[in-house]
Design a protein around this motif. Structure first.
Motif, PDB file in Angstrom:
ATOM      1  N   UNK A   1      50.430  36.532  52.751  1.00  0.00           N
ATOM      2  CA  UNK A   1      50.124  35.702  53.918  1.00  0.00           C
ATOM      3  C   UNK A   1      49.121  36.400  54.838  1.00  0.00           C
TER       4      UNK A   1
ATOM      5  N   UNK B   1      46.932  38.542  53.963  1.00  0.00           N
ATOM      6  CA  UNK B   1      45.602  38.506  53.334  1.00  0.00           C
ATOM      7  C   UNK B   1      44.999  37.113  53.385  1.00  0.00           C
ATOM      8  N   UNK B   2      45.872  36.110  53.332  1.00  0.00           N
ATOM      9  CA  UNK B   2      45.364  34.743  53.441  1.00  0.00           C
ATOM     10  C   UNK B   2      44.726  34.530  54.811  1.00  0.00           C
TER      11      UNK B   2
ATOM     12  N   UNK C   1      41.463  35.941  54.844  1.00  0.00           N
ATOM     13  CA  UNK C   1      40.510  35.141  54.066  1.00  0.00           C
ATOM     14  C   UNK C   1      40.088  33.897  54.839  1.00  0.00           C
ATOM     15  N   UNK C   2      41.059  33.303  55.535  1.00  0.00           N
ATOM     16  CA  UNK C   2      40.729  32.103  56.300  1.00  0.00           C
ATOM     17  C   UNK C   2      39.761  32.442  57.428  1.00  0.00           C
TER      18      UNK C   2
END
Lengths: 302, 656
Positions: free
Chosen positions: A253, A255-256, A259-260
């Motif tokens: 999460x 890392x997400x 990324x977002x």
């Protein structure tokens, strides 16, 4: 961002009296901010064929002989062309992403985008600009072209209420189609979440060809920014239907989110590099505050 | 490995739903996302660890199955039964005799508890503190030995055995218990005997001392009640480590040690005798309450001296008989010996048949019978030999047939006989030798029941027939020979009187009723006695002689509640063992009631002061370890730990 695999019903898109009152307030504020600037009868620096004389220049082969100033030829015996100041309206185009990815969010993204688009269009229409409201997915959908006058606002609302989220985001062909159809230079507002598998960059570059003044409204929902997902999940892309099994852990999460943020930054950086106006529109910010912010930053002023 | 609750292993079938639930748990939930590509980038990063994740998933399932297995095994109570070849063998003897009913004062604020409860608590301490290497046999002892668990190392089994011990109202046979301990440890190394008891008035320490030092004298001391074989075994075996753990502290107690009731058939009176004792430190002033069939008939104050037996007696006339209950009205801490039971038979009228040669001979008898209406039934008859021959056999049947001067033909085959001045009939094992015309009594059997209250000295006796006895007893003899003889013919009894008692009228009037009562008492002495007058609790009652009734029944009167029990007769005998409760018991055989009683008449049980002997007991607490605990506890703890681990790993997204 995340939603159950079973599609949920899209909330009704409301353009009620309260919404209209907000639009009026925005309109008044906009006039105060841009007094004298937001005029539909602004004179274009482009020489054209209006009745107002602007200048002369020497005739060269190929020029339209109808514009030769014969009075000057009589006095000077040299052929000059009369140049006129072209009078043109401000063309405002609202390009609205209506793909499936917009059919999500704690606050429905497409509804939010529609409200923002409607507000901008209303301001434009109030100032006698020609306004285009054009939904797009992988191509340009049927939209409103050249709408003028506040009296058309209900038509605008009716149109926006009829926009259904469907299809895959492919901005490049859609925007290429737009510049093919709208040859007049103007202000182009692109409202999208920029979830384009093929990339948004090329699409936005198309808008530079006619030297449009581009303003990017990047719709971001907090559920997308910080999804509350845990455990073994099968993630299904809402546009393509592609699926992938993922174990969402705390680390993943984090890392997400990175990324977002990187994705959002890439949109912003692209806009900055290309001198496009950019605003990240979080759906939890009231749309009128957002529009006001856009106006104050002068993003829509040509 | 055994399981104390093997059926619970069936819970292992829960593995199937666990697997199903696990599959359901790991089945992925579908979630729509607007832009999968963002996630896919991350998945590419973590792909390298997918194999490890699969392993982690398997790990989660394995954890759950391990949890289930642990809990199922724990529920089934696994029990390791090791071979009984270890050196140390402990025999734990639990005194379950009557004195363990004694209430001991509880600690401040806590209720009183019986010695039995205190003993079980100590027993549990020994079981818990036992070294894992030790094996233990637990037996409940009273007047018999009941093995609750054979030599075993399983703490579960030992604990269960202690819980199964039951308190009785029986006496304690310490010698038998220790002889048992000696026998079961004969082939074992380092045998240890722990005797948890209140000492049984010193009998337990004495027996233990004899057991620890098996000398000739000790063996004799220990084997006073033991079989000769056991005593021999005691002598021949080596000493074993035997310890006595004293239970209880209470000393004061008053008790009824004996209570009997005797009916004097000759006088028609009942004589009650009780022996009481006071084990307190001061003389006890109390009351004795005597009830018959539940109705209080007498209350008498008594003062019991300290430490001495006190005899109480009372003479009553209880013609109708009944069950007597004697109660000591004192609130001591051992109540079992405060009451006792006895039975008084009812006076019974007998049918007398009088057969005379001439009618006038009957006159003196009839006069005597009139004075014995409580004894002689109205169905009695008198007749001459001629008329007797015309009577029906049923009419001729009588409890006692008295023949005076003549032996009629067709005497009934049943019923007892008094033959007075008659020839010796063929069925009597005797021969008439002649007639002594002036008999002088020179000897009579003063101990015989027939001669009770009778004094033949100086008695004028008319001429009498004297006999030679082939079998039978001479009750009164002249110089010539027996002139009054008694014969036991097996199914009937007969008394032959060689002279006519009516010849001397005055002595006859005094002597005949007495002789008749004595004769009847003798006739019925063994006929009526089918059981002992009292038994100890727990005794198996069997009739003293065979009974003809194929379906007798027992009636128990315990605490005012009457209960009937059918009895199974085999070869004329039955065995009745429901005698745990003191009280009145009766057996109905051939429609006739045979009462008896069950009483705790045991001086050692009533002397409740525990014998205090300093004994060092190894508690074994130093041997305690984790592995000395029950396996099921370990398994349950393991299951809990695994569950916690699984919970943590699941919620930390390690195993999902």
């Amino acid at each position: 961002m995340a939603a159950p695999a079973t599609r949920t019903e899209r909330p009704a898109l409301l353009f009620d009296g309260d919404f209209l009152r907000k639009l009026e307030v925005l309109n008044v504020v906009a006039k105060k901010i841009f007094a004298g600037l937001l005029r539909a009868d602004r004179k274009s620096i482009k020489k054209g064929s209006s009745a107002e004389f602007a200048d002369h220049r020497a005739y060269v082969a190929g020029d339209d002989p109808r514009h030769i100033d014969w009075h000057l030829f009589g006095r000077l015996e040299e052929v000059f062309l009369k140049l006129y100041r072209e009078e043109e309206n401000l063309h405002l185009t609202v390009l609205l992403d209506a793909s499936e990815s917009m059919d999500a969010g704690r606050i429905h993204k497409l509804n939010y985008a529609s409200h923002v688009g409607a507000a901008l269009a209303y301001i434009g229409m109030s100032n006698m600009d020609a306004v285009n409201v054009l939904p797009f997915t992988q191509r340009l959908a049927e939209g409103l072209w050249g709408v003028k006058g506040r009296g058309k606002v209900f038509r605008l609302f009716e149109f926006l209420q009829g926009v259904k989220p469907a299809g895959v985001t492919e901005m490049a062909p859609a925007l290429r189609e737009f510049i093919g159809r709208e040859r007049r230079r103007g202000v182009v507002v692109v409202i999208s979440d920029f979830y384009d598998v093929d990339g948004f960059q090329q699409a936005l570059k198309y808008l530079r060809f006619l030297k449009h003044q581009v303003f990017v409204v990047h719709i971001v929902d907090s559920e997308e920014e910080s999804p509350e997902l845990r455990g073994d999940l099968r993630l299904v892309d809402s546009e393509t239907g592609n699926a992938r099994e993922i174990n969402v852990t705390d680390g993943l999460l984090a890392r997400y989110k990175d990324a977002f943020e990187e994705h959002a930054k890439s949109v912003e950086n692209f806009c900055v590099r290309n001198e496009y106006g950019y605003v990240r529109a979080r759906t939890d910010v009231p749309f009128d505050d957002l529009v006001l912010g856009i106006l104050r930053r002068g993003g829509l002023v040509g | 490995m055994n399981f104390l609750a093997p059926l619970l292993l069936g819970l292992g079938a829960l593995a199937a739903p666990v697997v199903v639930l696990y599959i359901l748990k790991v089945r992925r939930r579908e979630v729509r996302v607007p832009y999968l590509r963002l996630w896919e980038q991350l998945v590419i990063d973590t792909k390298a660890r997918s194999l490890f994740k699969r392993l982690k998933r398997l790990y989660s399932l394995l954890l759950q199955l391990l949890i289930l297995a642990s809990l199922v095994l724990a529920a089934a109570q696994p029990d390791f039964e090791l071979a009984s070849s270890e050196k140390e063998s402990i025999v734990l003897l639990l005194d379950c005799s009557a004195s363990m009913h004694t209430l001991e004062p509880g600690a401040e604020g806590s209720p009183d508890r019986t010695r039995f409860e205190l003993m079980l608590e100590r027993a549990r301490t020994f079981v818990e503190g036992r070294s894992r290497e030790d094996e233990m046999l637990i037996a409940a002892v009273s007047d018999r030995v009941e093995v609750l668990v054979p030599f075993n190392r399983s703490k579960l089994r030992l604990r269960d055995a202690v819980n199964r011990a039951r308190l009785t109202k029986r006496s304690l046979d310490a010698d038998a218990a220790l002889a048992f301990a000696r026998e079961v440890t004969a082939d074992r190394g380092a045998p240890v005997v722990l005797f948890l008891s209140d000492g049984n008035a010193g009998a337990v320490p004495a027996a233990l001392a004899a057991l620890n030092t098996p000398s000739e004298g000790a063996a004799e001391a220990a084997g006073s009640n033991a079989s000769p074989a056991t005593s021999e075994a005691l002598r021949s075996q080596k000493a074993l480590q035997a310890s006595y753990v004293a239970i209880g502290t209470t000393t004061d107690n008053a008790a009824i040690l004996r209570f009997t009731a005797r009916k004097n058939e000759s006088l028609g009176t009942d004589f009650l005798l009780a022996v009481l004792v006071n084990h307190g430190s001061t003389p006890l002033e109390t009351r004795l309450e005597l009830s018959r069939d539940g109705n209080l008939i007498a209350v008498e104050p008594v003062t019991l001296p300290v430490g001495e037996e006190f005899t109480w007696s009372k003479k009553l006339t209880l013609g109708e008989g009944g069950t007597l209950r004697l109660a000591l009205d004192t609130a001591d801490r051992f109540q079992l010996d405060n009451e006792a039971f006895a039975f008084v038979p009812a006076l019974r009228q007998r049918k007398i048949g009088l057969v005379v040669a001439e009618d006038h001979q009957a006159e003196p008898f009839l006069v005597a019978f009139q004075a014995m209406v409580e004894f002689v039934s109205e169905t009695s008859f008198f007749t001459t030999a001629e008329r007797y021959a015309t009577m029906t056999p049923e009419r001729r049947e009588a409890d006692v047939t008295i023949c005076v001067g003549v032996i009629p033909a067709d005497l009934p085959t049943k019923g007892n006989l008094i033959l007075m001045d008659t020839p010796v009939p063929d069925f009597l094992p005797a021969t008439e030798l002649g007639r002594d015309n002036s008999p002088t009594v020179w000897d009579w059997d003063r101990e015989h029941l027939l001669n009770r209250y009778l004094n033949y000295r100086e008695l004028p006796i008319p001429p009498a027939r004297y006999l030679r006895l082939d079998r039978g007893q001479a009750l009164v003899s002249s110089f010539e020979g027996p002139i009054i003889s008694a014969f036991d013919l097996g199914d009937r009894r007969a008394v032959h009187i060689g002279f006519d008692m009516t010849a001397e009228l005055f002595p006859f009037r005094l002597a005949f009723p007495m002789l008749l009562r004595n004769a009847v008492a003798w006739f019925e002495a063994e006929e009526d006695v089918l059981f002992e007058s009292t038994y100890s609790p727990g005794t198996t009652i069997t009739p003293l002689r065979r009974v003809a009734d194929p379906a007798p029944k027992a009636t128990l009167l315990v605490d005012g509640v009457v209960t009937d029990r059918p009895l199974e007769v085999r070869e004329g005998r039955f065995y009745f063992n429901e005698t745990e409760e003191p009280g009145a018991y009766a057996f109905v055989i051939d429609a006739r009631n045979y009462p008896t009683t069950v009483n705790l008449f045991d001086a050692a049980e009533s002397a409740i002061a525990p014998s205090l002997v300093a004994t060092e007991i190894k508690t074994g607490s130093e041997h305690r370890s984790l592995f000395n605990r029950d396996l099921w506890v370990i398994l349950a703890a393991l299951g809990l730990a695994l569950w916690t681990l699984e919970w943590i790993t699941f919620h930390r997204r390690i195993t999902e």
